[in-house]
Scaffold this active site. Structure first.
Site, PDB file in Angstrom:
ATOM      1  N   THR A  25      -3.220   5.124  -4.059  1.00  0.00           N
ATOM      2  CA  THR A  25      -2.159   5.933  -3.445  1.00  0.00           C
ATOM      3  C   THR A  25      -0.831   5.781  -4.187  1.00  0.00           C
ATOM      4  OG1 THR A  25      -1.785   4.122  -1.879  1.00  0.00           O
ATOM      5  CG2 THR A  25      -3.219   5.914  -1.163  1.00  0.00           C
ATOM      6  N   THR A  26      -0.531   4.568  -4.624  1.00  0.00           N
ATOM      7  CA  THR A  26       0.703   4.349  -5.382  1.00  0.00           C
ATOM      8  C   THR A  26       0.626   5.047  -6.735  1.00  0.00           C
ATOM      9  OG1 THR A  26       0.990   2.198  -4.301  1.00  0.00           O
ATOM     10  CG2 THR A  26       2.280   2.610  -6.292  1.00  0.00           C
TER      11      THR A  26
ATOM     12  N   ASP B 259      -9.301  -0.308   2.012  1.00  0.00           N
ATOM     13  CA  ASP B 259      -9.266   0.210   0.635  1.00  0.00           C
ATOM     14  C   ASP B 259     -10.560  -0.138  -0.097  1.00  0.00           C
ATOM     15  OD1 ASP B 259      -6.768   1.149   1.147  1.00  0.00           O
ATOM     16  OD2 ASP B 259      -5.693  -0.244  -0.151  1.00  0.00           O
TER      17      ASP B 259
ATOM     18  N   ASP C 219       0.846  -1.190   0.000  1.00  0.00           N
ATOM     19  CA  ASP C 219       0.000   0.000   0.000  1.00  0.00           C
ATOM     20  C   ASP C 219       0.884   1.244   0.000  1.00  0.00           C
ATOM     21  OD1 ASP C 219      -2.711   1.308   0.428  1.00  0.00           O
ATOM     22  OD2 ASP C 219      -1.608   2.080   2.145  1.00  0.00           O
TER      23      ASP C 219
END
Length: 540
Positions: A95-96, A391, A62
Protein backbone atom coordinates in the site's frame (compact mmCIF):
# COMPACT_ATOMS: atom_id res chain seq x y z
CA UNK A 1 -27.51 41.79 -26.17
CA UNK A 2 -24.16 43.30 -27.14
CA UNK A 3 -22.13 44.37 -24.13
CA UNK A 4 -24.40 42.51 -21.69
CA UNK A 5 -22.62 40.29 -19.13
CA UNK A 6 -23.35 36.53 -19.44
CA UNK A 7 -23.32 34.36 -16.32
CA UNK A 8 -22.51 30.69 -16.91
CA UNK A 9 -22.47 29.55 -13.27
CA UNK A 10 -25.37 30.25 -10.94
CA UNK A 11 -24.97 31.55 -7.43
CA UNK A 12 -24.35 28.01 -6.14
CA UNK A 13 -21.42 27.22 -8.47
CA UNK A 14 -17.87 28.21 -7.52
CA UNK A 15 -14.70 27.83 -9.59
CA UNK A 16 -11.58 27.65 -7.46
CA UNK A 17 -8.89 27.26 -10.10
CA UNK A 18 -8.43 26.48 -13.77
CA UNK A 19 -5.86 25.36 -16.31
CA UNK A 20 -2.28 25.10 -15.11
CA UNK A 21 -3.17 26.35 -11.63
CA UNK A 22 -5.68 23.54 -11.14
CA UNK A 23 -3.12 20.94 -12.26
CA UNK A 24 -0.41 22.37 -9.99
CA UNK A 25 -2.67 22.38 -6.95
CA UNK A 26 -3.87 18.82 -7.56
CA UNK A 27 -0.35 17.53 -8.17
CA UNK A 28 0.85 19.25 -5.01
CA UNK A 29 -1.91 17.56 -3.00
CA UNK A 30 -1.05 14.14 -4.42
CA UNK A 31 2.65 14.59 -3.70
CA UNK A 32 1.87 15.67 -0.12
CA UNK A 33 -0.04 12.45 0.57
CA UNK A 34 2.79 10.34 -0.85
CA UNK A 35 5.33 12.25 1.24
CA UNK A 36 3.30 11.56 4.39
CA UNK A 37 3.80 7.79 4.10
CA UNK A 38 7.15 7.66 2.32
CA UNK A 39 9.21 7.32 5.51
CA UNK A 40 7.34 4.13 6.44
CA UNK A 41 8.53 2.17 3.38
CA UNK A 42 10.73 -0.88 3.80
CA UNK A 43 12.09 -2.99 6.67
CA UNK A 44 13.68 0.06 8.27
CA UNK A 45 10.76 2.39 7.72
CA UNK A 46 9.47 4.41 10.67
CA UNK A 47 6.05 4.19 12.30
CA UNK A 48 3.36 6.86 12.54
CA UNK A 49 1.31 7.63 15.62
CA UNK A 50 -2.22 8.67 14.66
CA UNK A 51 -4.30 10.38 17.34
CA UNK A 52 -8.01 10.99 16.85
CA UNK A 53 -10.26 13.59 18.48
CA UNK A 54 -11.07 11.22 21.35
CA UNK A 55 -7.43 10.63 22.16
CA UNK A 56 -7.36 7.08 20.80
CA UNK A 57 -4.07 6.25 19.13
CA UNK A 58 -2.97 3.95 16.33
CA UNK A 59 0.73 3.14 15.84
CA UNK A 60 1.52 1.63 12.45
CA UNK A 61 3.68 1.77 9.33
CA UNK A 62 0.94 0.32 7.12
CA UNK A 63 0.26 2.81 4.34
CA UNK A 64 -3.42 2.00 3.92
CA UNK A 65 -4.08 2.31 7.66
CA UNK A 66 -2.24 5.64 7.89
CA UNK A 67 -4.07 7.18 4.93
CA UNK A 68 -7.43 5.81 6.07
CA UNK A 69 -7.02 7.33 9.53
CA UNK A 70 -5.67 10.69 8.35
CA UNK A 71 -8.16 13.53 8.03
CA UNK A 72 -7.68 14.29 4.31
CA UNK A 73 -10.03 16.76 2.66
CA UNK A 74 -8.48 17.70 -0.68
CA UNK A 75 -10.30 15.89 -3.55
CA UNK A 76 -7.11 15.06 -5.48
CA UNK A 77 -5.40 13.83 -2.32
CA UNK A 78 -8.34 11.51 -1.71
CA UNK A 79 -7.68 9.92 -5.10
CA UNK A 80 -4.20 8.92 -3.93
CA UNK A 81 -5.76 7.49 -0.76
CA UNK A 82 -8.07 5.43 -2.99
CA UNK A 83 -5.01 3.98 -4.77
CA UNK A 84 -3.68 2.74 -1.45
CA UNK A 85 -7.10 1.42 -0.43
CA UNK A 86 -7.51 -0.48 -3.70
CA UNK A 87 -4.05 -1.98 -3.26
CA UNK A 88 -5.05 -3.13 0.23
CA UNK A 89 -8.31 -4.66 -1.02
CA UNK A 90 -6.77 -6.43 -4.01
CA UNK A 91 -3.43 -7.60 -2.62
CA UNK A 92 -3.27 -6.76 1.08
CA UNK A 93 0.29 -5.42 0.94
CA UNK A 94 2.30 -2.85 -1.02
CA UNK A 95 0.00 0.00 0.00
CA UNK A 96 2.85 2.40 0.77
CA UNK A 97 4.58 1.51 -2.51
CA UNK A 98 1.40 2.33 -4.45
CA UNK A 99 0.98 5.73 -2.77
CA UNK A 100 4.67 6.68 -3.14
CA UNK A 101 4.70 5.64 -6.80
CA UNK A 102 1.59 7.73 -7.49
CA UNK A 103 3.21 10.78 -5.90
CA UNK A 104 6.38 10.33 -7.93
CA UNK A 105 4.49 9.86 -11.21
CA UNK A 106 2.73 13.15 -10.49
CA UNK A 107 6.05 14.86 -9.70
CA UNK A 108 7.59 13.67 -12.99
CA UNK A 109 4.47 14.73 -14.89
CA UNK A 110 4.80 18.19 -13.36
CA UNK A 111 8.30 18.49 -14.80
CA UNK A 112 6.91 17.73 -18.27
CA UNK A 113 4.05 20.21 -17.84
CA UNK A 114 6.56 22.93 -17.01
CA UNK A 115 8.34 22.16 -20.29
CA UNK A 116 5.09 22.64 -22.20
CA UNK A 117 4.14 18.99 -22.79
CA UNK A 118 0.36 18.66 -23.00
CA UNK A 119 -1.37 16.56 -20.28
CA UNK A 120 -2.97 14.34 -22.93
CA UNK A 121 0.47 13.44 -24.32
CA UNK A 122 1.71 12.62 -20.80
CA UNK A 123 -1.37 10.50 -20.12
CA UNK A 124 -0.89 8.56 -23.35
CA UNK A 125 2.79 7.99 -22.63
CA UNK A 126 2.07 6.84 -19.10
CA UNK A 127 -0.50 4.32 -20.34
CA UNK A 128 1.93 2.95 -22.93
CA UNK A 129 4.57 2.64 -20.22
CA UNK A 130 2.19 0.84 -17.82
CA UNK A 131 1.29 -1.65 -20.55
CA UNK A 132 4.99 -2.22 -21.30
CA UNK A 133 5.63 -2.80 -17.58
CA UNK A 134 3.37 -5.87 -17.64
CA UNK A 135 5.47 -7.34 -20.46
CA UNK A 136 8.74 -6.58 -18.65
CA UNK A 137 7.53 -8.08 -15.37
CA UNK A 138 6.65 -11.32 -17.16
CA UNK A 139 10.36 -11.75 -17.98
CA UNK A 140 11.43 -11.62 -14.32
CA UNK A 141 8.67 -13.63 -12.65
CA UNK A 142 9.26 -16.90 -10.85
CA UNK A 143 6.68 -19.69 -10.76
CA UNK A 144 5.47 -21.02 -7.42
CA UNK A 145 3.17 -23.93 -6.62
CA UNK A 146 1.00 -24.95 -3.68
CA UNK A 147 3.46 -27.71 -2.83
CA UNK A 148 6.45 -25.35 -2.65
CA UNK A 149 6.06 -24.70 1.06
CA UNK A 150 9.53 -23.22 1.53
CA UNK A 151 9.02 -20.51 -1.12
CA UNK A 152 5.57 -19.65 0.23
CA UNK A 153 7.07 -19.33 3.68
CA UNK A 154 9.67 -16.90 2.30
CA UNK A 155 6.80 -14.78 0.94
CA UNK A 156 5.17 -14.70 4.38
CA UNK A 157 8.46 -13.76 6.06
CA UNK A 158 9.01 -10.93 3.59
CA UNK A 159 5.51 -9.55 4.22
CA UNK A 160 6.09 -9.67 8.00
CA UNK A 161 9.50 -7.98 7.82
CA UNK A 162 9.48 -4.39 8.96
CA UNK A 163 6.15 -4.78 10.77
CA UNK A 164 5.83 -4.63 14.55
CA UNK A 165 6.07 -8.41 14.81
CA UNK A 166 9.06 -8.70 12.45
CA UNK A 167 11.34 -10.31 15.03
CA UNK A 168 8.87 -13.21 15.33
CA UNK A 169 8.52 -13.70 11.57
CA UNK A 170 9.88 -17.27 11.56
CA UNK A 171 7.27 -18.39 14.07
CA UNK A 172 4.43 -16.39 12.51
CA UNK A 173 5.24 -17.41 8.91
CA UNK A 174 4.47 -21.05 9.73
CA UNK A 175 1.12 -20.07 11.24
CA UNK A 176 0.27 -17.91 8.22
CA UNK A 177 1.15 -20.64 5.75
CA UNK A 178 -0.80 -23.32 7.63
CA UNK A 179 -3.84 -21.06 7.82
CA UNK A 180 -3.84 -20.18 4.09
CA UNK A 181 -3.27 -23.78 2.98
CA UNK A 182 -6.13 -24.88 5.25
CA UNK A 183 -8.68 -22.68 3.43
CA UNK A 184 -7.24 -22.87 -0.11
CA UNK A 185 -9.65 -24.56 -2.52
CA UNK A 186 -8.93 -26.26 -5.82
CA UNK A 187 -11.38 -25.11 -8.51
CA UNK A 188 -11.63 -25.51 -12.28
CA UNK A 189 -10.07 -22.04 -12.64
CA UNK A 190 -7.20 -22.83 -10.28
CA UNK A 191 -6.63 -22.28 -6.58
CA UNK A 192 -8.91 -19.84 -4.79
CA UNK A 193 -8.13 -18.41 -1.37
CA UNK A 194 -10.75 -16.46 0.60
CA UNK A 195 -8.86 -14.84 3.48
CA UNK A 196 -12.28 -14.07 4.99
CA UNK A 197 -12.44 -17.77 5.93
CA UNK A 198 -9.60 -17.10 8.39
CA UNK A 199 -11.01 -15.57 11.59
CA UNK A 200 -8.65 -13.43 13.66
CA UNK A 201 -9.37 -12.90 17.36
CA UNK A 202 -7.23 -10.63 19.56
CA UNK A 203 -6.36 -11.21 23.22
CA UNK A 204 -4.22 -8.84 25.27
CA UNK A 205 -1.79 -10.56 27.58
CA UNK A 206 0.98 -13.09 27.17
CA UNK A 207 3.55 -13.04 24.41
CA UNK A 208 3.29 -12.93 20.63
CA UNK A 209 4.73 -16.46 20.80
CA UNK A 210 1.45 -17.54 22.45
CA UNK A 211 -0.37 -16.82 19.18
CA UNK A 212 -1.99 -20.01 17.87
CA UNK A 213 -3.99 -21.38 14.99
CA UNK A 214 -7.15 -23.30 15.83
CA UNK A 215 -8.88 -25.46 13.20
CA UNK A 216 -12.47 -24.28 13.03
CA UNK A 217 -14.30 -21.05 13.80
CA UNK A 218 -13.59 -19.21 17.06
CA UNK A 219 -16.19 -16.83 18.49
CA UNK A 220 -15.11 -14.59 21.35
CA UNK A 221 -18.14 -15.42 23.49
CA UNK A 222 -18.87 -17.91 26.29
CA UNK A 223 -22.04 -19.74 27.30
CA UNK A 224 -24.63 -17.51 28.90
CA UNK A 225 -24.95 -19.97 31.81
CA UNK A 226 -22.22 -22.18 33.32
CA UNK A 227 -24.63 -25.11 33.73
CA UNK A 228 -25.36 -25.29 30.02
CA UNK A 229 -23.58 -28.14 28.18
CA UNK A 230 -19.92 -27.29 27.66
CA UNK A 231 -19.69 -29.40 24.52
CA UNK A 232 -22.29 -30.25 21.86
CA UNK A 233 -21.61 -32.96 19.29
CA UNK A 234 -23.51 -33.03 15.98
CA UNK A 235 -24.56 -29.45 16.59
CA UNK A 236 -27.74 -28.06 15.01
CA UNK A 237 -27.14 -24.32 14.99
CA UNK A 238 -29.75 -21.57 15.08
CA UNK A 239 -28.67 -18.01 14.27
CA UNK A 240 -30.97 -15.27 15.53
CA UNK A 241 -30.73 -11.57 14.79
CA UNK A 242 -33.52 -11.02 17.34
CA UNK A 243 -33.38 -11.06 21.12
CA UNK A 244 -34.80 -14.01 23.04
CA UNK A 245 -36.66 -11.90 25.55
CA UNK A 246 -39.98 -10.22 26.26
CA UNK A 247 -40.51 -7.55 23.63
CA UNK A 248 -41.72 -4.32 25.16
CA UNK A 249 -44.44 -2.34 23.44
CA UNK A 250 -42.78 0.11 21.06
CA UNK A 251 -45.56 2.69 21.06
CA UNK A 252 -46.33 4.84 24.06
CA UNK A 253 -48.80 2.95 26.20
CA UNK A 254 -50.01 3.01 29.76
CA UNK A 255 -51.10 -0.10 31.67
CA UNK A 256 -53.04 0.44 34.88
CA UNK A 257 -52.70 -2.31 37.46
CA UNK A 258 -55.06 -1.94 40.41
CA UNK A 259 -54.56 -5.21 42.27
CA UNK A 260 -51.84 -7.80 43.03
CA UNK A 261 -53.75 -10.34 40.94
CA UNK A 262 -53.49 -8.18 37.86
CA UNK A 263 -49.77 -7.76 38.48
CA UNK A 264 -49.39 -11.50 38.71
CA UNK A 265 -51.29 -12.00 35.47
CA UNK A 266 -49.07 -9.46 33.73
CA UNK A 267 -45.89 -11.20 34.90
CA UNK A 268 -47.27 -14.59 33.90
CA UNK A 269 -48.06 -13.29 30.43
CA UNK A 270 -44.49 -12.05 30.02
CA UNK A 271 -43.19 -15.45 31.09
CA UNK A 272 -45.58 -17.22 28.74
CA UNK A 273 -44.37 -15.18 25.77
CA UNK A 274 -40.71 -15.93 26.55
CA UNK A 275 -41.48 -19.63 27.00
CA UNK A 276 -43.29 -19.73 23.66
CA UNK A 277 -40.19 -18.31 21.98
CA UNK A 278 -37.97 -20.93 23.61
CA UNK A 279 -40.44 -23.70 22.77
CA UNK A 280 -40.25 -22.74 19.09
CA UNK A 281 -36.45 -22.94 19.27
CA UNK A 282 -36.58 -26.34 20.99
CA UNK A 283 -39.16 -27.61 18.48
CA UNK A 284 -36.84 -26.73 15.58
CA UNK A 285 -34.32 -29.27 16.85
CA UNK A 286 -31.61 -26.68 17.54
CA UNK A 287 -29.14 -27.54 20.29
CA UNK A 288 -26.90 -24.45 19.79
CA UNK A 289 -28.19 -20.87 19.66
CA UNK A 290 -26.26 -17.72 18.73
CA UNK A 291 -28.21 -14.48 19.23
CA UNK A 292 -27.17 -11.05 18.02
CA UNK A 293 -29.12 -9.47 20.88
CA UNK A 294 -29.97 -10.27 24.48
CA UNK A 295 -31.19 -13.52 26.01
CA UNK A 296 -33.05 -12.71 29.23
CA UNK A 297 -32.68 -14.70 32.44
CA UNK A 298 -35.92 -16.65 32.06
CA UNK A 299 -35.06 -17.68 28.48
CA UNK A 300 -31.61 -18.73 29.67
CA UNK A 301 -33.24 -20.95 32.31
CA UNK A 302 -35.49 -22.69 29.77
CA UNK A 303 -32.63 -23.11 27.27
CA UNK A 304 -30.41 -24.55 29.99
CA UNK A 305 -33.16 -26.93 31.06
CA UNK A 306 -33.47 -28.14 27.45
CA UNK A 307 -29.70 -28.79 27.25
CA UNK A 308 -29.09 -26.07 24.67
CA UNK A 309 -25.76 -24.24 24.31
CA UNK A 310 -26.45 -20.50 23.91
CA UNK A 311 -24.38 -17.35 23.36
CA UNK A 312 -25.69 -13.79 23.20
CA UNK A 313 -24.64 -10.41 21.78
CA UNK A 314 -22.76 -11.93 18.87
CA UNK A 315 -21.30 -9.37 16.44
CA UNK A 316 -23.08 -9.17 13.10
CA UNK A 317 -19.83 -9.93 11.28
CA UNK A 318 -19.43 -13.09 13.38
CA UNK A 319 -23.01 -14.13 12.64
CA UNK A 320 -22.29 -13.79 8.93
CA UNK A 321 -19.19 -15.98 9.30
CA UNK A 322 -21.25 -18.52 11.22
CA UNK A 323 -23.90 -18.53 8.51
CA UNK A 324 -21.29 -19.05 5.78
CA UNK A 325 -19.42 -21.80 7.66
CA UNK A 326 -22.37 -23.78 8.99
CA UNK A 327 -24.92 -23.22 6.21
CA UNK A 328 -27.40 -21.68 8.65
CA UNK A 329 -30.00 -19.06 7.79
CA UNK A 330 -29.98 -15.90 9.89
CA UNK A 331 -33.52 -15.64 11.26
CA UNK A 332 -35.07 -12.20 11.69
CA UNK A 333 -37.99 -13.32 13.87
CA UNK A 334 -38.86 -16.32 16.00
CA UNK A 335 -41.83 -17.10 13.73
CA UNK A 336 -39.43 -17.56 10.77
CA UNK A 337 -37.62 -20.52 12.33
CA UNK A 338 -37.64 -23.64 10.15
CA UNK A 339 -35.71 -26.85 10.99
CA UNK A 340 -34.35 -27.09 7.43
CA UNK A 341 -32.57 -23.73 7.78
CA UNK A 342 -30.45 -24.68 10.78
CA UNK A 343 -26.70 -24.90 10.38
CA UNK A 344 -24.55 -27.82 11.44
CA UNK A 345 -21.09 -28.58 12.80
CA UNK A 346 -19.47 -31.69 14.18
CA UNK A 347 -18.62 -30.01 17.47
CA UNK A 348 -19.39 -26.80 19.35
CA UNK A 349 -17.58 -26.33 22.64
CA UNK A 350 -16.36 -23.75 25.09
CA UNK A 351 -12.59 -23.62 25.50
CA UNK A 352 -10.22 -21.69 27.71
CA UNK A 353 -7.90 -19.89 25.30
CA UNK A 354 -5.22 -17.70 26.81
CA UNK A 355 -7.21 -17.31 30.02
CA UNK A 356 -10.41 -16.32 28.23
CA UNK A 357 -13.45 -18.47 27.51
CA UNK A 358 -14.33 -18.72 23.82
CA UNK A 359 -16.67 -20.80 21.69
CA UNK A 360 -15.06 -23.04 19.07
CA UNK A 361 -16.86 -24.70 16.16
CA UNK A 362 -15.12 -27.55 14.33
CA UNK A 363 -16.22 -29.69 11.40
CA UNK A 364 -18.41 -26.97 9.88
CA UNK A 365 -20.70 -28.15 7.08
CA UNK A 366 -20.14 -25.59 4.34
CA UNK A 367 -16.70 -24.05 4.61
CA UNK A 368 -13.15 -24.93 5.53
CA UNK A 369 -12.34 -22.37 8.17
CA UNK A 370 -9.56 -21.73 10.67
CA UNK A 371 -9.03 -19.14 13.38
CA UNK A 372 -5.98 -17.30 14.62
CA UNK A 373 -5.93 -16.17 18.26
CA UNK A 374 -3.38 -13.39 18.63
CA UNK A 375 -1.63 -12.49 21.87
CA UNK A 376 0.53 -9.53 22.84
CA UNK A 377 1.53 -7.38 25.77
CA UNK A 378 -0.73 -4.41 24.98
CA UNK A 379 -3.69 -3.50 22.80
CA UNK A 380 -1.44 -1.61 20.37
CA UNK A 381 0.90 -4.59 19.97
CA UNK A 382 -1.99 -6.94 19.24
CA UNK A 383 -3.51 -4.47 16.76
CA UNK A 384 -0.18 -4.15 14.94
CA UNK A 385 0.17 -7.94 14.93
CA UNK A 386 -3.26 -8.31 13.37
CA UNK A 387 -2.40 -5.86 10.56
CA UNK A 388 0.90 -7.64 9.91
CA UNK A 389 -0.70 -11.09 9.81
CA UNK A 390 -3.50 -9.87 7.57
CA UNK A 391 -0.90 -8.56 5.08
CA UNK A 392 0.99 -11.86 5.16
CA UNK A 393 -2.18 -13.94 4.75
CA UNK A 394 -3.23 -11.89 1.73
CA UNK A 395 0.24 -12.08 0.17
CA UNK A 396 0.45 -15.87 0.42
CA UNK A 397 -3.14 -16.21 -0.82
CA UNK A 398 -2.49 -14.00 -3.86
CA UNK A 399 0.72 -15.91 -4.69
CA UNK A 400 -1.19 -19.22 -4.55
CA UNK A 401 -3.88 -17.88 -6.88
CA UNK A 402 -1.52 -16.29 -9.44
CA UNK A 403 1.39 -18.76 -9.06
CA UNK A 404 3.73 -15.88 -9.92
CA UNK A 405 6.25 -14.09 -7.69
CA UNK A 406 9.13 -11.64 -8.09
CA UNK A 407 12.18 -10.71 -6.04
CA UNK A 408 11.84 -7.72 -3.70
CA UNK A 409 14.22 -5.12 -2.33
CA UNK A 410 13.63 -2.67 -5.18
CA UNK A 411 14.95 -5.06 -7.85
CA UNK A 412 11.78 -5.10 -10.02
CA UNK A 413 11.62 -1.31 -9.97
CA UNK A 414 15.20 -0.90 -11.17
CA UNK A 415 14.70 -3.50 -13.90
CA UNK A 416 11.51 -1.72 -15.01
CA UNK A 417 13.30 1.65 -15.07
CA UNK A 418 16.14 0.23 -17.16
CA UNK A 419 13.93 -1.56 -19.70
CA UNK A 420 11.49 1.35 -20.01
CA UNK A 421 14.34 3.70 -20.89
CA UNK A 422 15.32 1.30 -23.66
CA UNK A 423 11.68 1.18 -24.81
CA UNK A 424 11.40 4.99 -24.75
CA UNK A 425 14.34 5.25 -27.16
CA UNK A 426 12.30 3.35 -29.75
CA UNK A 427 9.39 5.81 -29.63
CA UNK A 428 8.91 8.98 -31.64
CA UNK A 429 7.38 12.26 -30.54
CA UNK A 430 6.76 13.64 -27.09
CA UNK A 431 5.37 10.38 -25.71
CA UNK A 432 9.02 9.33 -25.49
CA UNK A 433 9.50 11.98 -22.80
CA UNK A 434 6.54 10.67 -20.79
CA UNK A 435 7.78 7.06 -20.92
CA UNK A 436 11.25 8.22 -19.82
CA UNK A 437 9.79 10.08 -16.86
CA UNK A 438 7.66 7.02 -16.01
CA UNK A 439 10.90 5.01 -15.90
CA UNK A 440 12.55 7.58 -13.62
CA UNK A 441 9.59 7.44 -11.24
CA UNK A 442 10.28 3.78 -10.42
CA UNK A 443 13.62 4.68 -8.88
CA UNK A 444 11.82 6.40 -6.01
CA UNK A 445 11.22 2.97 -4.44
CA UNK A 446 14.87 1.81 -4.03
CA UNK A 447 15.85 5.42 -3.32
CA UNK A 448 13.35 5.57 -0.45
CA UNK A 449 14.47 2.16 0.86
CA UNK A 450 18.04 3.49 0.99
CA UNK A 451 17.08 6.78 2.64
CA UNK A 452 14.96 5.05 5.29
CA UNK A 453 17.90 2.77 6.10
CA UNK A 454 20.28 5.72 6.49
CA UNK A 455 22.23 4.85 3.33
CA UNK A 456 23.47 7.07 0.51
CA UNK A 457 20.64 6.86 -2.01
CA UNK A 458 22.72 8.09 -4.98
CA UNK A 459 25.48 5.51 -4.45
CA UNK A 460 22.92 2.74 -4.03
CA UNK A 461 21.06 3.71 -7.22
CA UNK A 462 24.28 3.79 -9.23
CA UNK A 463 25.27 0.33 -8.00
CA UNK A 464 21.77 -1.05 -8.65
CA UNK A 465 21.74 0.28 -12.21
CA UNK A 466 25.16 -1.18 -12.84
CA UNK A 467 24.14 -4.64 -11.61
CA UNK A 468 20.97 -4.67 -13.73
CA UNK A 469 22.81 -3.49 -16.84
CA UNK A 470 25.12 -6.49 -16.36
CA UNK A 471 22.05 -8.78 -16.44
CA UNK A 472 21.47 -9.39 -12.72
CA UNK A 473 17.68 -8.96 -12.85
CA UNK A 474 17.18 -9.83 -9.17
CA UNK A 475 19.76 -7.35 -7.80
CA UNK A 476 18.22 -5.37 -4.96
CA UNK A 477 19.16 -3.44 -1.86
CA UNK A 478 19.94 -5.22 1.40
CA UNK A 479 19.03 -2.46 3.82
CA UNK A 480 20.74 -4.25 6.72
CA UNK A 481 24.20 -4.44 5.15
CA UNK A 482 23.96 -1.58 2.66
CA UNK A 483 25.01 -3.91 -0.14
CA UNK A 484 23.44 -4.67 -3.52
CA UNK A 485 22.75 -8.42 -3.58
CA UNK A 486 20.60 -11.02 -5.34
CA UNK A 487 17.28 -10.68 -3.51
CA UNK A 488 16.08 -14.10 -4.61
CA UNK A 489 19.08 -15.66 -2.90
CA UNK A 490 18.31 -13.52 0.16
CA UNK A 491 14.76 -15.00 0.25
CA UNK A 492 13.12 -11.58 -0.25
CA UNK A 493 10.09 -12.40 -2.40
CA UNK A 494 6.77 -10.76 -3.24
CA UNK A 495 3.71 -11.72 -5.30
CA UNK A 496 3.70 -10.42 -8.87
CA UNK A 497 0.28 -8.85 -8.24
CA UNK A 498 1.75 -6.40 -5.72
CA UNK A 499 3.70 -4.78 -8.56
CA UNK A 500 1.07 -4.99 -11.30
CA UNK A 501 -1.71 -3.64 -9.09
CA UNK A 502 0.42 -0.77 -7.77
CA UNK A 503 1.52 0.23 -11.29
CA UNK A 504 -1.97 0.08 -12.79
CA UNK A 505 -3.67 1.93 -9.92
CA UNK A 506 -0.96 4.59 -9.70
CA UNK A 507 -1.07 5.15 -13.48
CA UNK A 508 -4.84 5.49 -13.64
CA UNK A 509 -4.98 7.86 -10.67
CA UNK A 510 -2.15 9.99 -12.07
CA UNK A 511 -3.77 10.22 -15.50
CA UNK A 512 -7.09 11.18 -13.97
CA UNK A 513 -5.50 13.96 -11.90
CA UNK A 514 -3.51 15.26 -14.89
CA UNK A 515 -6.61 15.51 -17.05
CA UNK A 516 -8.32 17.86 -14.57
CA UNK A 517 -7.97 21.46 -15.72
CA UNK A 518 -10.81 23.03 -13.78
CA UNK A 519 -12.04 22.63 -10.20
CA UNK A 520 -15.65 23.70 -9.67
CA UNK A 521 -17.81 23.20 -6.59
CA UNK A 522 -21.22 21.83 -7.53
CA UNK A 523 -24.22 23.94 -6.57
CA UNK A 524 -25.86 20.97 -4.86
CA UNK A 525 -23.26 21.23 -2.12
CA UNK A 526 -23.85 24.84 -1.32
CA UNK A 527 -20.97 26.09 -3.45
CA UNK A 528 -18.46 25.75 -0.63
CA UNK A 529 -15.00 24.57 -1.65
CA UNK A 530 -13.42 21.78 0.38
CA UNK A 531 -10.86 22.79 3.01
CA UNK A 532 -7.40 23.30 1.56
CA UNK A 533 -8.68 24.57 -1.79
CA UNK A 534 -7.96 28.13 -2.94
CA UNK A 535 -10.53 30.90 -2.77
CA UNK A 536 -13.09 30.78 -5.59
CA UNK A 537 -12.55 32.80 -8.74
CA UNK A 538 -15.88 34.46 -9.65
CA UNK A 539 -14.70 35.89 -12.96
CA UNK A 540 -16.67 33.85 -15.47
Amino acid sequence: MAGQPRYVLGSGGRRSSRGRDAQSINILAGKAVAKAVRTTLGPKGMDKMLVDSLGDIVITNDGATILREMDIEHPAAKMVVEVSKTQDDEVGDGTTTAAVLTGELLAKAEELLEKGVHPTIIASGYRHAAKKCAEILDTITIDVSKDDRETLKKLARTALTGKGAGEYKEFLADIVLDAVLSVAEETDDGIKVDVGDITIEKKEGGSILDTEMIPGLVIDKERVRPNMPKKIQNAKILLASFGIEFHKIEKDAEIKITSPDQMQLFVEQEERMVKEMVDRIIASGANVVFSQKAIDDLAQYYLEKAGIYACRRIKKSDLQKLAKATGATLFQDVTDIRPGDLGSAEMVEERDIGGAKMTVLTGCREEKTVSLVLHGGTTHIVDALKRALNDALCVVGVALEDKKIVAGGGSPEIELALRLREYAATLKGREQLAVSKFAEAFEIIPQTLAENAGLDAIDMLIELRSQHEQGNKNAGLNVYTGKVVNMYDMDVLEPLRIKTQAINSATEATVMILRIDDVVAASGKGGAMPPGMPQPDMDM
